[in-house]
Design a protein around this motif. Structure first.
Motif, PDB file in Angstrom:
ATOM      1  N   SER A   1      -3.047   3.200  -4.690  1.00 22.36           N
ATOM      2  CA  SER A   1      -2.007   2.486  -3.948  1.00 22.36           C
ATOM      3  C   SER A   1      -2.262   2.462  -2.445  1.00 22.36           C
ATOM      4  O   SER A   1      -1.740   1.582  -1.755  1.00 22.36           O
TER       5      SER A   1
ATOM      6  N   ASN B   1       0.828  -1.224   0.000  1.00 24.26           N
ATOM      7  CA  ASN B   1       0.000   0.000   0.000  1.00 24.26           C
ATOM      8  C   ASN B   1       0.856   1.266   0.000  1.00 24.26           C
ATOM      9  O   ASN B   1       0.538   2.249   0.666  1.00 24.26           O
TER      10      ASN B   1
ATOM     11  N   GLN C   1      -4.997   1.815  -0.956  1.00 23.00           N
ATOM     12  CA  GLN C   1      -6.078   0.916  -0.569  1.00 23.00           C
ATOM     13  C   GLN C   1      -5.827  -0.478  -1.128  1.00 23.00           C
ATOM     14  O   GLN C   1      -5.130  -0.638  -2.129  1.00 23.00           O
ATOM     15  N   PRO C   2      -6.391  -1.507  -0.464  1.00 25.09           N
ATOM     16  CA  PRO C   2      -6.176  -2.877  -0.942  1.00 25.09           C
ATOM     17  C   PRO C   2      -6.772  -3.067  -2.340  1.00 25.09           C
ATOM     18  O   PRO C   2      -7.831  -2.533  -2.663  1.00 25.09           O
TER      19      PRO C   2
END
Length: 351
Positions: free
Chosen positions: A118, A58, A120-121
């Motif tokens: 980027s 992340n 966040q999953p």
């Protein structure tokens, strides 16, 4: 060594050999089209693996900044070249606008997308797609900056530039990712049992992906117009130019495919081993050994040679782990001797 250990070593050899095969195919493609021995091919492996690792952590991949810097450099050099040419102002403005879209707006859009996503999953497929979106355009950008201005230079000059690009990319890799290595999440945690042999899901992914890419490349070169243009450029650059095939465009396309194969190799190998900023060089060299076995012209022989390198490395690590690299690279000596004795010597000016 019993049969079960031999089977395990063969599995490891086929898996690593499949990765080397992708790099060998990329090296053969670039050399046959542009006469460049593309030493920095392995750096795309490192960049692809470490970019994916950053996305999985992340974090914003630092390669997005490098992509913008390369795009800006390409825009400046191309715009200065346009200013030196006499022509209509309206056509020049349109051309500059196209250059800005390709070299400035596109990298900026990639950067903004990464800034947004980027943190966040994301699913694995999205992470891989984003990695390729970042790393693959670096191939044609590097060709524009380093190789296109000297495309008609001697092979020695192109080799010297390739060495310089390699050292620059390694240094940038250290600056962007640091000295610590990373390993990514496997595509699959599944295992498959065949008799006494247990195969990891990631190894199956590597082999199947390599086979799919080899088939796709065969169809591309055999059926598509751009693939036939690349083949024509590889056979005879002057003849291809005389029938209207742009050798500069062919060079950019070859570097794009090489960057894609390198980045995808990094994505595939990252779950199997820890990748550092300079790990790609050694991996690329082993792909180069496979390409040399193919004479830097034959794709099937390069793939077969890479598989041989993978198997030799695997079994050497069991019998003589301290000398496995020496054994692998020693293979290149009899191949070069045989090719030197069997092939006619042609001066470069006669090509």
């Amino acid at each position: 060594m019993d049969l079960s250990i031999a089977a395990i070593l063969a599995q490891d050899g086929v898996t690593t050999g499949a990765v080397y095969a992708l790099l060998a195919l990329a090296l053969v493609l670039v050399f046959s089209v542009t006469r460049v021995i593309f030493i920095p091919q392995g750096e795309f492996v490192s960049y692809g693996a470490l970019t994916l690792a950053a996305l999985q952590a992340n974090k914003l991949p630092p390669t997005t900044l490098l992509l913008m810097a390369l795009g800006a450099a390409c825009f400046v050099t191309q715009a200065l070249g346009l200013l030196r040419r006499p022509g209509r102002t309206q056509g020049m403005i349109r051309h500059v606008a196209l250059l800005a879209g390709r070299y400035l707006i596109f990298p900026l859009a990639v950067y903004l997308v990464n800034v947004r996503l980027s943190a966040q999953p994301m699913p694995m497929l999205a992470q891989v797609a984003l990695t390729l979106l970042i790393v693959v355009p670096m191939g044609p950008f590097i060709y524009r900056l380093a190789y296109e201005p000297i495309a008609q230079g001697s092979t020695l000059l192109l080799l010297i530039v390739a060495v310089a690009v390699h050292f620059a990319m390694v240094g940038l890799g250290l600056w962007m990712f640091g000295a610590e290595g990373s390993r990514t999440t496997p595509f699959s945690d599944a295992t498959f049992t065949v008799g006494a042999l247990t195969m990891a899901g990631q190894s199956v992914w590597v082999v199947l992906t390599t086979l799919a890419l080899i088939v796709a490349l065969y169809i591309y070169f055999d059926r598509s117009i751009s693939g036939k243009a690349l083949r024509a450029t590889a056979v005879n650059r002057l003849g291809a130019r005389l029938v209207g095939i742009g050798t500069a465009q062919a060079g950019r396309l070859a570097f794009t495919l090489a960057a894609a194969l390198g980045a995808l190799s990094g994505v595939l190998v990252a779950p199997l081993t820890t990748i550092y900023y300079d790990s790609g060089f050694l991996i690329g060299l082993k792909g180069f050994v496979g390409a040399i076995i193919g004479g830097l012209v034959s794709y099937p022989l390069a793939a077969a040679g890479s598989l041989l390198v993978g198997l030799l490395e695997s079994y050497s690590s069991f019998w003589a782990s301290a000398y496995k690299e020496v054994i692998v690279f020693t293979v290149i000596i009899p191949v070069l001797l045989w090719r030197s004795l069997a092939s006619p010597h042609v001066e470069e000016d006669e090509d």
